[in-house]
Design a protein around this motif. Structure first.
Motif, PDB file in Angstrom:
ATOM      1  N   GLN A  30       0.832  -1.202   0.000  1.00 48.96           N
ATOM      2  CA  GLN A  30       0.000   0.000   0.000  1.00 48.96           C
ATOM      3  C   GLN A  30       0.871   1.260   0.000  1.00 48.96           C
ATOM      4  O   GLN A  30       0.589   2.233  -0.715  1.00 48.96           O
ATOM      5  N   ASP A  31       1.936   1.241   0.827  1.00 49.70           N
ATOM      6  CA  ASP A  31       2.834   2.393   0.854  1.00 49.70           C
ATOM      7  C   ASP A  31       3.509   2.604  -0.496  1.00 49.70           C
ATOM      8  O   ASP A  31       3.724   3.743  -0.933  1.00 49.70           O
ATOM      9  N   LEU A  32       3.844   1.498  -1.178  1.00 47.58           N
ATOM     10  CA  LEU A  32       4.485   1.608  -2.485  1.00 47.58           C
ATOM     11  C   LEU A  32       3.542   2.240  -3.496  1.00 47.58           C
ATOM     12  O   LEU A  32       3.952   3.057  -4.324  1.00 47.58           O
ATOM     13  N   SER A  33       2.266   1.845  -3.447  1.00 47.72           N
ATOM     14  CA  SER A  33       1.282   2.435  -4.354  1.00 47.72           C
ATOM     15  C   SER A  33       1.199   3.939  -4.172  1.00 47.72           C
ATOM     16  O   SER A  33       1.154   4.711  -5.131  1.00 47.72           O
ATOM     17  N   VAL A  34       1.204   4.373  -2.892  1.00 45.38           N
ATOM     18  CA  VAL A  34       1.172   5.818  -2.606  1.00 45.38           C
ATOM     19  C   VAL A  34       2.465   6.472  -3.064  1.00 45.38           C
ATOM     20  O   VAL A  34       2.461   7.598  -3.596  1.00 45.38           O
ATOM     21  N   ALA A  35       3.589   5.786  -2.863  1.00 45.13           N
ATOM     22  CA  ALA A  35       4.884   6.352  -3.236  1.00 45.13           C
ATOM     23  C   ALA A  35       4.968   6.632  -4.722  1.00 45.13           C
ATOM     24  O   ALA A  35       5.529   7.650  -5.153  1.00 45.13           O
ATOM     25  N   ILE A  36       4.416   5.718  -5.537  1.00 47.82           N
ATOM     26  CA  ILE A  36       4.444   5.917  -6.989  1.00 47.82           C
ATOM     27  C   ILE A  36       3.641   7.152  -7.369  1.00 47.82           C
ATOM     28  O   ILE A  36       4.065   7.970  -8.198  1.00 47.82           O
ATOM     29  N   LYS A  37       2.469   7.303  -6.742  1.00 48.31           N
ATOM     30  CA  LYS A  37       1.603   8.442  -7.071  1.00 48.31           C
ATOM     31  C   LYS A  37       2.172   9.763  -6.556  1.00 48.31           C
ATOM     32  O   LYS A  37       1.985  10.817  -7.175  1.00 48.31           O
ATOM     33  N   ASN A  38       2.860   9.733  -5.379  1.00 49.58           N
ATOM     34  CA  ASN A  38       3.358  10.957  -4.758  1.00 49.58           C
ATOM     35  C   ASN A  38       4.772  11.323  -5.186  1.00 49.58           C
ATOM     36  O   ASN A  38       5.342  12.289  -4.669  1.00 49.58           O
ATOM     37  N   GLY A  39       5.347  10.556  -6.074  1.00 44.45           N
ATOM     38  CA  GLY A  39       6.682  10.899  -6.557  1.00 44.45           C
ATOM     39  C   GLY A  39       7.789  10.673  -5.552  1.00 44.45           C
ATOM     40  O   GLY A  39       8.797  11.396  -5.554  1.00 44.45           O
ATOM     41  N   GLU A  40       7.643   9.651  -4.688  1.00 47.12           N
ATOM     42  CA  GLU A  40       8.692   9.355  -3.710  1.00 47.12           C
ATOM     43  C   GLU A  40       9.838   8.552  -4.320  1.00 47.12           C
ATOM     44  O   GLU A  40      10.895   8.426  -3.707  1.00 47.12           O
ATOM     45  N   LEU A  41       9.621   7.995  -5.491  1.00 47.07           N
ATOM     46  CA  LEU A  41      10.673   7.214  -6.139  1.00 47.07           C
ATOM     47  C   LEU A  41      11.653   8.140  -6.854  1.00 47.07           C
ATOM     48  O   LEU A  41      11.313   9.256  -7.265  1.00 47.07           O
ATOM     49  N   SER A  42      12.862   7.678  -6.997  1.00 41.79           N
ATOM     50  CA  SER A  42      13.875   8.397  -7.766  1.00 41.79           C
ATOM     51  C   SER A  42      14.704   7.383  -8.539  1.00 41.79           C
ATOM     52  O   SER A  42      14.573   6.177  -8.346  1.00 41.79           O
ATOM     53  N   LEU A  43      15.544   7.878  -9.431  1.00 39.90           N
ATOM     54  CA  LEU A  43      16.404   7.015 -10.229  1.00 39.90           C
ATOM     55  C   LEU A  43      17.869   7.269  -9.906  1.00 39.90           C
ATOM     56  O   LEU A  43      18.306   8.415  -9.795  1.00 39.90           O
ATOM     57  N   HIS A  44      18.614   6.179  -9.736  1.00 39.56           N
ATOM     58  CA  HIS A  44      20.064   6.228  -9.676  1.00 39.56           C
ATOM     59  C   HIS A  44      20.599   5.625 -10.968  1.00 39.56           C
ATOM     60  O   HIS A  44      19.933   4.814 -11.609  1.00 39.56           O
ATOM     61  N   TYR A  45      21.814   6.019 -11.318  1.00 49.77           N
ATOM     62  CA  TYR A  45      22.389   5.590 -12.588  1.00 49.77           C
ATOM     63  C   TYR A  45      23.750   4.946 -12.331  1.00 49.77           C
ATOM     64  O   TYR A  45      24.600   5.518 -11.635  1.00 49.77           O
ATOM     65  N   GLN A  46      23.959   3.738 -12.898  1.00 48.53           N
ATOM     66  CA  GLN A  46      25.243   3.047 -12.772  1.00 48.53           C
ATOM     67  C   GLN A  46      25.924   3.009 -14.131  1.00 48.53           C
ATOM     68  O   GLN A  46      25.314   2.616 -15.129  1.00 48.53           O
ATOM     69  N   PRO A  47      27.215   3.409 -14.181  1.00 43.71           N
ATOM     70  CA  PRO A  47      27.902   3.492 -15.484  1.00 43.71           C
ATOM     71  C   PRO A  47      28.094   2.129 -16.115  1.00 43.71           C
ATOM     72  O   PRO A  47      28.269   1.115 -15.439  1.00 43.71           O
ATOM     73  N   GLN A  48      28.086   2.108 -17.432  1.00 38.36           N
ATOM     74  CA  GLN A  48      28.484   0.971 -18.246  1.00 38.36           C
ATOM     75  C   GLN A  48      29.617   1.439 -19.146  1.00 38.36           C
ATOM     76  O   GLN A  48      29.552   2.531 -19.708  1.00 38.36           O
ATOM     77  N   ALA A  49      30.674   0.618 -19.272  1.00 38.42           N
ATOM     78  CA  ALA A  49      31.859   1.055 -20.003  1.00 38.42           C
ATOM     79  C   ALA A  49      32.296  -0.012 -20.983  1.00 38.42           C
ATOM     80  O   ALA A  49      32.138  -1.217 -20.744  1.00 38.42           O
ATOM     81  N   ALA A  50      32.855   0.441 -22.111  1.00 39.92           N
ATOM     82  CA  ALA A  50      33.530  -0.476 -23.030  1.00 39.92           C
ATOM     83  C   ALA A  50      34.773  -0.981 -22.332  1.00 39.92           C
ATOM     84  O   ALA A  50      35.589  -0.202 -21.849  1.00 39.92           O
ATOM     85  N   SER A  51      34.908  -2.305 -22.237  1.00 37.37           N
ATOM     86  CA  SER A  51      35.952  -2.869 -21.385  1.00 37.37           C
ATOM     87  C   SER A  51      37.339  -2.578 -21.926  1.00 37.37           C
ATOM     88  O   SER A  51      37.607  -2.707 -23.115  1.00 37.37           O
ATOM     89  N   GLY A  52      38.203  -2.167 -20.997  1.00 39.57           N
ATOM     90  CA  GLY A  52      39.619  -1.986 -21.273  1.00 39.57           C
ATOM     91  C   GLY A  52      40.415  -2.777 -20.261  1.00 39.57           C
ATOM     92  O   GLY A  52      39.868  -3.364 -19.322  1.00 39.57           O
ATOM     93  N   ASP A  53      41.729  -2.759 -20.415  1.00 44.45           N
ATOM     94  CA  ASP A  53      42.561  -3.515 -19.481  1.00 44.45           C
ATOM     95  C   ASP A  53      42.510  -2.941 -18.075  1.00 44.45           C
ATOM     96  O   ASP A  53      42.698  -3.660 -17.086  1.00 44.45           O
ATOM     97  N   THR A  54      42.270  -1.638 -17.971  1.00 45.98           N
ATOM     98  CA  THR A  54      42.193  -0.974 -16.671  1.00 45.98           C
ATOM     99  C   THR A  54      40.978  -0.074 -16.651  1.00 45.98           C
ATOM    100  O   THR A  54      40.335   0.163 -17.685  1.00 45.98           O
ATOM    101  N   VAL A  55      40.694   0.461 -15.463  1.00 41.86           N
ATOM    102  CA  VAL A  55      39.573   1.402 -15.348  1.00 41.86           C
ATOM    103  C   VAL A  55      39.830   2.627 -16.198  1.00 41.86           C
ATOM    104  O   VAL A  55      38.930   3.177 -16.841  1.00 41.86           O
ATOM    105  N   ALA A  56      41.081   3.067 -16.229  1.00 34.76           N
ATOM    106  CA  ALA A  56      41.424   4.277 -16.974  1.00 34.76           C
ATOM    107  C   ALA A  56      41.196   4.114 -18.470  1.00 34.76           C
ATOM    108  O   ALA A  56      40.857   5.071 -19.164  1.00 34.76           O
ATOM    109  N   THR A  57      41.374   2.889 -18.970  1.00 36.66           N
ATOM    110  CA  THR A  57      41.211   2.672 -20.414  1.00 36.66           C
ATOM    111  C   THR A  57      39.802   2.196 -20.773  1.00 36.66           C
ATOM    112  O   THR A  57      39.536   1.909 -21.938  1.00 36.66           O
TER     113      THR A  57
END
Length: 894
Positions: free
Chosen positions: A636-663
């Motif tokens: 029930q709380d989730l239903s209210v949360a969707i209507k009241n805009g309590e949800l938000s979005l987080h974003y996790q990066p996706q990368a073309a793989s290299g040998d290191t994080v830098a590449t």
């Protein structure tokens, strides 16, 4: 009709002439009376004899003139009537010699004419069509004689269409009827015998079907286009897989409407060269982009000319020759178009004539099976080529396929120079115009390596990638089998849900690598303690066990032994690690009639045990249903949360793989839902996403997530990709295709930047419907990826059915890289499988530099995990999307 009207007009003209004559004589008589020379009372006595003579002569003249006029009019009328009769005879004769029947109806609905061909078509005589017969009566008479099976409404309705109405006569003839209404209210109907035309049409259709069947059963891409406008008119299944569009989407479009600008330009250039070539044949190679890889395609183009020798159609065949340069040189020396098509498919192909069993066609790959050149095999039968035992088996399977009149597929071993290999043989029967078997197309594909990979994948589907224990799906299956075995008896068994205590602390202090080693050791000790019983890993730190015997004593005793076995510290890489377990127990049949109920109640008992104290054992009690009520409150709380805009979005990066994080280059983000409850605080997605799935709220939530992610991504100055998860419920309820389309239009996000991640659940519920929806989504231009690959039952069959753009390797298969050779082999197999299907590979859960290095070395296209970045508000990644940190963040919507 025209003659009668003319006669009426002539009679009217005669009357008019007589009236005019009388009118011209009247002034003379009137003048005579006015002069006093004409008085009736004294006419005889007083009139001069000369005058009387003149009057008599005048009357005779007038009467003679009137008589002459009357004679002339009658003569003219007779000439017109004869002319009209001759005209009617000529018209009737012409209509009677037409090759189609004609019926004319006047404005009052009466039949005024029907020609001989009409009577002959339906076996009628002139006597059958009397005068004053109506059109409706004529149809009813035909209906009574069995040469009409349509109602009046259907007859006139369909015959009045441009296509007309085709009626079938009892003697097998077909008649095309077309009905036309005349301006005066009458009508004309034509009846054409189209029997031969329909036979030719069916023969053409059969020939076309055979050719398309052959082309659809070869994996070489074949396409044909109209030279005049450059639009595709045909594409086989291999071309569909290459272009990643259905043939319905391809046909009618030009190359630039399907491929990238560079690829389209190369195709147009090759087409132009083929058209201008004197011999009408052109071969070339060009490069295309396939995901992160560049591929080389060998293309062959043939120009088809019309009867005037003018170029009309262009037929293109091409294949990926990146790894087969030597084969490309062989193709360049090919002399015939048919050999070019047949010789380059990666399977053995044989075409056999049904009536005598002779081989009409065989490609080079078939020589391995035939043990001779294809030229030597042409014209021979199985009995001529193979030993009697093998020939008998082959003929029997051929006859079975012919009787089935469809596709017959089976696997069997065949001895080759490389040893015994497993082949998949497909037999397809091609029918002739009469529907009788005419040809048998046989393909033999070496599936030895594929089946070995599938065997490994099947194990992955039912086992945890880290501990190699059975997973939740396998545990539920074993639980159902136990219920079936104990049903109707007095036997009992217990289900144990065991939660590993302290794993989070181990991960936080020593890292996930140490935590994974702890899980592996825990799995080993659980198996030893259970003494061969069912042990499964249900989730990250939760395990399940099944124990029979007298309950709950046997279950409690096993729980105690588990606690003792895990109480001893673990030595991991020289570190002393301690942990423990908390256990919940449910008993069959008292605590649930089915697997889901027993597992859920054991989980409820575990939840209560963890609330009491870590390391305890708790039995399920009915009052524990409070946990279910708590879930309802959270719903029930989730239903209210969707209507009241309590949800938000987080974003996790996706990368073309290299040998290191830098590449490793960032190529996009995955959008993930987060919920900050006003009272509970942060609610884990692991808690509220399952509730949303079970209740159906995921449909509304999923729409909000998709719209918000697209709106956010459309505002990025750097056009990176955004990935959004779609739930199976969104496919089962609502119009997901129109939803995606409308959101793309609403937000202005380019379809190519949106990636929709789906799990196999989309296809499990309704395979055909799910597959159709995925094809429609792909037609929008968005990318489709298979999420959590390997965690379910049927991933391989789904990859075969739909050309996914991307496969996401589940974290469970990545976390153990560098620790066991089995994990590395599994991940390597998935990468090879994906690339073999021309799909990009993304590895999830990358947390160490060693994992990243291994994936880059093995050719994994992209990576995602804490090593690259954790899920966070997009503001934390502002520089990556081209924003200044000072820029106002995107507005959150509810």
């Amino acid at each position: 009709m025209a003659g009668k009207n003319w006669q009426a007009g002539s009679k009217n003209s005669l009357a008019t002439a007589l009236v005019c004559l009388a009118a011209s004589a009247w002034p003379c008589a009137h003048a005579l009376a006015a002069s006093g020379g004409f008085q009736p009372s004294s006419y005889v006595g007083s009139l001069d004899p000369n005058v009387i003579w003149e009057v008599l002569i005048g009357g005779i003249v007038i009467a003679s003139f009137v008589g002459a006029v009357a004679i002339w009019v009658v003569s003219a009328l007779r000439r017109v009537q004869r002319s009209q009769l001759r005209r009617n005879f000529f018209i009737s004769s012409a209509l009677n010699h037409l090759n189609q029947g004609v019926v004319m109806i006047d404005p009052r609905g009466r039949v005024i004419f029907c020609n001989d061909q009409y009577l002959n078509l339906y076996g009628l005589t002139r006597a059958d069509v009397p005068r004053d017969m109506t059109g409706a009566q004529l149809l009813e008479m035909r209906r009574s004689r069995g040469v009409l099976h349509n109602s009046d409404e259907e007859f006139y309705g369909r015959a009045a269409t441009p296509e007309g109405l085709i009626t079938e006569l009892p003697d097998g003839r077909s008649v095309l009827v077309k009905y036309f209404t005349l301006p005066n209210g009458g009508s004309v109907a034509t009846h054409l015998d189209c029997t031969e035309q329909r036979k030719l049409s069916r023969k053409l259709s059969s020939t076309t079907q055979f050719l398309e069947s052959v082309l659809d059963n070869v994996p070489v891409c074949v396409a044909a286009k109209n030279i005049e406008d450059g639009r595709y008119i045909f594409a086989n299944r291999a071309f569909e897989r290459f272009s990643r569009f259905s043939r319905d989407h391809i046909v009618g479009k030009r190359a630039e409407e399907i491929f990238s600008p560079a690829t389209a330009a190369a195709i147009v250039k090759a087409d132009t060269a083929a058209i201008s070539a004197p011999e009408g044949y052109h071969r070339n190679e060009f490069q295309v982009e396939r995901g992160a890889q560049r591929r080389i395609l060998a293309s062959n183009r043939v120009i088809a000319r019309n009867e005037k020798g003018q170029p009309e159609f262009l037929i293109a065949l091409f294949d990926d020759v990146t790894d087969r340069r030597s084969l490309s040189r062989e193709l360049e020396n090919a002399k015939k178009f048919l050999e070019l098509v047949v010789d380059n498919i990666p399977v053995a192909l044989i075409v056999e004539r049904v009536k005598d069993g002779k081989y009409l066609l065989a490609n080079r790959s078939a020589e391995t099976i035939l043990n001779r050149s294809r030229e030597e095999a042409t014209g021979l039968t199985a009995a001529d080529i193979f030993n009697p035992r093998e020939a008998k088996l082959i003929v029997a399977r051929d006859e079975a396929a012919i009787r089935k009149r469809g596709l017959l597929a089976e696997e069997h071993p065949i001895s080759t120079k490389d040893g015994l290999r497993l082949f998949l043989t497909r037999r397809m029967t091609v029918l002739d115009d009469a529907g009788e078997p005419q040809y048998l197309i046989k393909t033999h594909e070496d599936v030895t390596d594929r089946r070995q990979t599938e065997s490994r994948m099947a194990h992955m589907a039912y086992h945890d990638g880290l501990t190699d224990l059975p997973n939740r799906a396998a545990f539920l299956q074993a639980l159902a089998q136990m219920i079936e075995a104990c049903a109707g008896t007095d036997e009992e068994f217990a289900v144990l849900c065991v939660d590993l205590d302290g794993l989070k602390e181990v991960n936080d202090v020593f890292g996930h690598a140490t935590g994974d080693k702890v899980l592996i050791e825990v799995a080993r000790r659980l198996q030893e303690t259970a003494r061969g019983g069912v042990v499964a890993r249900l989730s990250g730190d939760e395990f399940g066990l099944i124990i029979d015997g007298k309950q709950p004593e046997a279950g409690q005793a096993l729980a105690a032994r588990l606690g003792e076995a895990l109480a001893n510290e673990f030595q991991i890489d020289g570190k002393a690690v301690r942990t423990g377990v908390t256990t919940g127990i449910s008993v069959f049949p008292h605590n649930g009639p089915d697997a889901a109920a027993l597992l859920a109640n054991a989980g409820a008992a575990l939840f209560r045990a963890k609330q009491k104290s870590r390391g305890t054992v708790n039995l399920f009690e009915p009052e524990m249903d409070q946990q279910i009520r708590d879930r309802r409150v959270l719903h029930q709380d989730l239903s209210v949360a969707i209507k009241n805009g309590e949800l938000s979005l987080h974003y996790q990066p996706q990368a073309a793989s290299g040998d290191t994080v830098a590449t490793s280059r960032i190529i996009g983000f995955e959008a993930l839902a987060r919920w900050m409850h006003p009272l509970r605080g942060f609610v884990s997605p692991a808690d509220f996403i399952p509730i949303a799935e079970e209740s159906g709220l995921i449909v509304e939530m999923g729409e909000w997530i998709l719209r918000e992610a697209c709106r956010e991504a459309a505002s990025w100055p750097v056009p990176l990709q955004v990935a959004v998860n779609l739930s199976p419920a969104q496919f089962m309820h609502g119009d997901v295709v129109n939803l995606v389309h409308s959101i793309l239009l609403e937000t202005g996000l380019s379809p190519g930047r949106l990636e929709l991640e789906i799990t196999e659940g989309v296809l499990i519920e309704d395979f055909d419907r799910g597959l159709a929806l995925l094809r429609r989504l792909k037609a929008l231009g968005v990318r489709i990826s298979m999420d959590d690959f390997g965690s379910g039952y049927s991933s391989l069959s789904y990859l075969q059915a739909f050309p996914f753009d991307k496969i996401k390797i589940d974290r469970a298969f990545v976390i153990n890289l560098g620790k066991t050779p089995q994990s590395a082999n599994i991940v390597r197999a998935v990468i090879d499988l994906g690339h073999g299907l021309e799909m990009s590979i993304v590895a999830e859960g990358v947390e160490t530099a060693e994992q990243l290095s291994f994936l880059a070395k093995e050719g994994c296209d992209a990576v995602q995990g804490y090593l690259l970045g954790k899920p966070a508000p997009i503001a934390q990644y502002a520089p990556l999307v081209g924003r200044d940190n000072t820029m106002e963040p995107a507005r959150k919507t509810g």
